[in-house]
Each structure stands twice: as structure tokens, then as C-alpha cells.
Design a protein around this motif. Structure first.
Motif, PDB file in Angstrom:
ATOM      1  N   TYR A  13       0.849  -1.184   0.000  1.00 16.54           N
ATOM      2  CA  TYR A  13       0.000   0.000   0.000  1.00 16.54           C
ATOM      3  C   TYR A  13       0.884   1.232   0.000  1.00 16.54           C
ATOM      4  CZ  TYR A  13       1.102   0.808   4.940  1.00 16.54           C
ATOM      5  OH  TYR A  13       1.767   1.061   6.118  1.00 16.54           O
ATOM      6  N   LEU A  14       0.312   2.362  -0.427  1.00 16.75           N
ATOM      7  CA  LEU A  14       1.051   3.621  -0.436  1.00 16.75           C
ATOM      8  C   LEU A  14       1.280   4.053   1.010  1.00 16.75           C
ATOM      9  CD1 LEU A  14       2.238   5.967  -2.088  1.00 16.75           C
ATOM     10  CD2 LEU A  14      -0.014   7.045  -1.988  1.00 16.75           C
ATOM     11  N   GLY A  15       2.535   4.044   1.433  1.00 18.45           N
ATOM     12  CA  GLY A  15       2.878   4.362   2.809  1.00 18.45           C
ATOM     13  C   GLY A  15       3.498   5.742   2.912  1.00 18.45           C
ATOM     14  N   PRO A  38       4.466  -1.035   3.227  1.00 16.00           N
ATOM     15  CA  PRO A  38       4.348   0.321   2.683  1.00 16.00           C
ATOM     16  C   PRO A  38       5.339   0.536   1.542  1.00 16.00           C
ATOM     17  CG  PRO A  38       5.562   0.360   4.751  1.00 16.00           C
ATOM     18  CD  PRO A  38       5.116  -1.061   4.552  1.00 16.00           C
ATOM     19  N   VAL A  39       4.878   1.167   0.464  1.00 13.15           N
ATOM     20  CA  VAL A  39       5.741   1.451  -0.683  1.00 13.15           C
ATOM     21  C   VAL A  39       5.599   2.924  -1.049  1.00 13.15           C
ATOM     22  CG1 VAL A  39       5.642  -0.906  -1.574  1.00 13.15           C
ATOM     23  CG2 VAL A  39       3.930   0.762  -2.314  1.00 13.15           C
ATOM     24  N   ALA A  44       5.086   0.912  -7.652  1.00 16.93           N
ATOM     25  CA  ALA A  44       5.801  -0.044  -6.811  1.00 16.93           C
ATOM     26  C   ALA A  44       4.853  -1.063  -6.197  1.00 16.93           C
ATOM     27  CB  ALA A  44       6.563   0.694  -5.714  1.00 16.93           C
ATOM     28  N   ALA A  45       3.662  -0.617  -5.807  1.00 12.84           N
ATOM     29  CA  ALA A  45       2.675  -1.529  -5.228  1.00 12.84           C
ATOM     30  C   ALA A  45       2.252  -2.582  -6.247  1.00 12.84           C
ATOM     31  CB  ALA A  45       1.471  -0.740  -4.727  1.00 12.84           C
ATOM     32  N   LEU A  46       1.971  -2.157  -7.480  1.00 12.11           N
ATOM     33  CA  LEU A  46       1.549  -3.107  -8.504  1.00 12.11           C
ATOM     34  C   LEU A  46       2.701  -4.003  -8.946  1.00 12.11           C
ATOM     35  CD1 LEU A  46      -0.832  -0.922 -10.706  1.00 12.11           C
ATOM     36  CD2 LEU A  46      -1.385  -2.436  -8.789  1.00 12.11           C
ATOM     37  N   ASP A  47       3.913  -3.481  -8.974  1.00 10.48           N
ATOM     38  CA  ASP A  47       5.085  -4.318  -9.289  1.00 10.48           C
ATOM     39  C   ASP A  47       5.263  -5.410  -8.244  1.00 10.48           C
ATOM     40  OD1 ASP A  47       5.690  -2.991 -11.607  1.00 10.48           O
ATOM     41  OD2 ASP A  47       7.221  -1.696 -10.711  1.00 10.48           O
ATOM     42  N   ASP A  48       4.970  -5.086  -6.980  1.00  9.27           N
ATOM     43  CA  ASP A  48       5.045  -6.097  -5.924  1.00  9.27           C
ATOM     44  C   ASP A  48       4.108  -7.257  -6.222  1.00  9.27           C
ATOM     45  OD1 ASP A  48       6.950  -4.789  -4.447  1.00  9.27           O
ATOM     46  OD2 ASP A  48       5.588  -4.093  -2.877  1.00  9.27           O
ATOM     47  N   VAL A  49       2.907  -6.934  -6.684  1.00  6.35           N
ATOM     48  CA  VAL A  49       1.933  -7.976  -6.998  1.00  6.35           C
ATOM     49  C   VAL A  49       2.372  -8.765  -8.234  1.00  6.35           C
ATOM     50  CG1 VAL A  49      -0.444  -8.437  -7.687  1.00  6.35           C
ATOM     51  CG2 VAL A  49       0.038  -6.710  -5.949  1.00  6.35           C
TER      52      VAL A  49
END
Length: 317
Positions: A13-15, A38-39, A44-49
Motif C-alpha cells: 500500500y502507499l505508505g 508500505p511502498v 511499486a505496489a503493482l510491481d510487488d503484486v
């Protein structure tokens, strides 16, 4: 960030902690007790997924002031293998914070996330005239940047919860221009089967026009209109390969298993060279989708049966 045993799921999530995105993630029952990562941004959040580092990502997709969040729309369009499985609404209010001992009359530069800044323009114009905006990556990062000096501003627009996590003075509360402001968030995972239809569902798509000719947009919209499907969002975004080329981000009322929606998607696929199905999922407001009887599943089934009978040699009625 939540602590959880080995083998648990991770949600990006956006941290950092204290953002509206974290508040949205807190509404997800299956994320309770899991690892929250937190990203710095939506990409970055979607790249994590996409990479498998996280099971899901919570991202802001739309708000009552700015409409669709362009950075999220573009990231979804350019990151393959993703699926929206749910949406969540978070009421939005803002505070103006500054280091201890600060005064409102001394504020010249204001740090803020662009979406938050747009929702406070009227208040800022009246109370901090002539100020300069300093862009921050998130509503919490704006406060952190003012505190540690990494952002050249005397005050920051932030979520109310930031005062619970950081040593700041609140110079003003409820500075948003719209007291009814709401931000819509979506939970994104890697491609999975859509959640079951509830009767109160939404389908999200990204569609490119096949060519830039008069009537092309109308033809795309007719795929929905002729099947009785309401569009709750349609927004154009540049594709980026050359000037004048756009894709359309669409939210349509209904689920992919609905006959009318399935028929519309097949029509879109015949019409467009590139259709991205982002997902069908329950509406956050749980309001049932309304449509006339001629667009019911039964009416589509009846029409197919009628055609089969004609092909079998039955008399037309």
C-alpha cells in the motif's frame, strides 16, 4: 506494518503508516493480521503484486474531486497480469500540519500529494494566499518531508491520523473544500477468477479505439448502450506512443457473468484491437445494479432459444 507468522500474505500500500490507503486496507477482512508493506508509489505496489512479492495491493483509483487517479490508471494499463477483486470507500478530510511552534501566517510553501492539494485549493487560496505547492509522494510523506527538511516547505497537507504518529502541530483542521469528499480504492491481485456475482457489481476495463476516425468513440460506447449497461466512469488517457492516441478507462455497472455484460465484452473484443479486462467485483456501496427486463439474463436466453428454433425450421412468431 502488521506482524504475521511465516507463510502469511503480504499486502502493499502507499505508505508510510497513516495514509488513507492504509485506512482502505484496514477494511479488507482477509488482510487482517497479515503483513502490510508500505511502498513509495502506485507503480511499486503493482510491481510487488506482478512479481509475487505481495499477494495484493491497495491503490487509490478515483475521488470525488479529481475523478480518476491518472497514475493508477496508467500503471494498471502498463502492468500485465493484474485483476481487481474489490473496491473500498474512504471518507477524506485533511489537516495542515507543521513542526512544533509554527504559525499559519509564516507558511509560504505547502507540501502535499497532488490529489490532496487539489481538494484543498479553495481553503489554501483564502488562508495561505500566494503559497507555492511542493509535491510529495503521499499525504504522510508530505509531513515527514517538512519535519526532516527533505521538502522545502513550512507546512504540509496530511490525513488527520498523521498527528498520532509524528511530532507536529496541527495548524488547521478540515481544510478540504468538499466535506463529502470520498476516495475510492481497489484491491489488486494477480489474475484470478472474478469473485462471484452479487447483483451489485462493477466491471473495470481499459479499451483502445481501433483507429482515429469520426464515430469510433460512439461505436465503442454503443457496445454498452445497446445492452442497457450504465457507465459510472469513462476517462481518456494517452497511450504514449504518439500524439493523439488515447485509451479509455471504463467502469461499467454489472458482472462479467451477466449476459448483457458478457455480450458487451464480446462486442468490444470484435471492435477493439486491445481490451484489458481489469475485473468484475462487488460494488463498495452494495447498491444493486438496475436494468430493464429486456436486458435481463432471461431475455438474452429467450432470444437465443428463438434463434435456434428459427434455424431448426420453426415458424417465426
Amino acid at each position: 506494518m502488521s506482524t504475521a507468522p511465516a507463510g502469511s500474505r503480504t499486502y502493499s500500500y502507499l505508505g508510510p503508516a497513516g495514509t488513507f490507503t492504509e485506512a482502505a486496507l484496514a477494511q479488507v477482512e482477509e488482510a487482517e493480521g497479515q503483513v502490510w508493506r508500505p511502498v513509495a508509489n502506485v507503480g511499486a505496489a503493482l510491481d510487488d503484486v506482478a512479481s509475487g512479492r505481495s499477494h495484493g495491493a491497495m491503490i487509490a483509483i478515483e475521488n470525488t474531486v479529481e475523478g480518476g487517479v491518472s497514475s493508477a490508471q496508467d500503471a494498471l494499463a502498463n502492468t500485465p497480469g493484474l485483476r481487481i477483486i474489490g473496491e473500498y470507500l474512504v471518507p477524506v478530510s485533511f489537516v495542515l500540519v507543521a513542526p512544533r511552534g509554527s504559525r499559519l501566517e509564516d507558511v509560504v510553501d505547502v507540501a502535499a500529494h497532488p490529489v490532496a492539494y487539489a481538494q484543498c485549493l479553495e481553503w489554501l487560496g483564502k488562508n495561505v494566499p500566494g503559497h507555492t505547492q511542493v509535491i510529495a509522494a503521499s499525504n504522510v510523506q508530505s509531513a515527514i518531508g517538512v519535519l526532516d527538511g527533505s521538502l522545502p516547505a513550512q507546512a504540509a497537507i496530511a490525513a488527520p491520523g498523521v498527528a498520532n504518529h509524528y511530532d507536529v502541530d496541527v495548524l488547521a483542521e478540515n481544510i478540504g473544500d468538499n466535506p463529502d469528499a470520498v476516495t475510492r480504492f481497489v484491491l489488486v491481485t494477480r489474475t484470478v477468477q472474478p469473485p462471484e456475482a452479487t447483483g451489485a457489481d462493477k466491471t473495470s476495463l481499459i479499451v483502445e479505439l481501433p483507429k482515429e476516425v469520426p464515430g469510433a468513440l460512439v461505436e465503442m460506447l454503443e457496445q454498452f448502450a445497446t445492452r442497457g449497461i450504465n457507465l459510472s466512469l469513462i476517462q481518456s488517457r494517452p497511450i504514449g506512443d504518439r500524439l493523439g492516441r488515447y485509451r479509455f478507462v471504463i467502469d461499467a455497472d454489472g458482472h462479467i457473468v451477466d449476459e448483457r455484460m458478457a455480450d458487451a465484452l464480446m462486442g468490444l473484443k470484435r471492435f477493439s484491437p486491445h481490451v484489458i479486462f481489469l475485473g468484475s467485483y462487488p460494488r463498495a456501496d452494495r447498491q444493486a445494479v438496475q436494468h430493464s427486463d429486456r436486458y435481463s439474463d432471461a431475455s438474452f436466453a429467450d432470444a437465443r432459444d428463438w434463434l435456434r428454433e428459427l434455424l431448426a425450421g420453426a415458424a417465426a412468431e
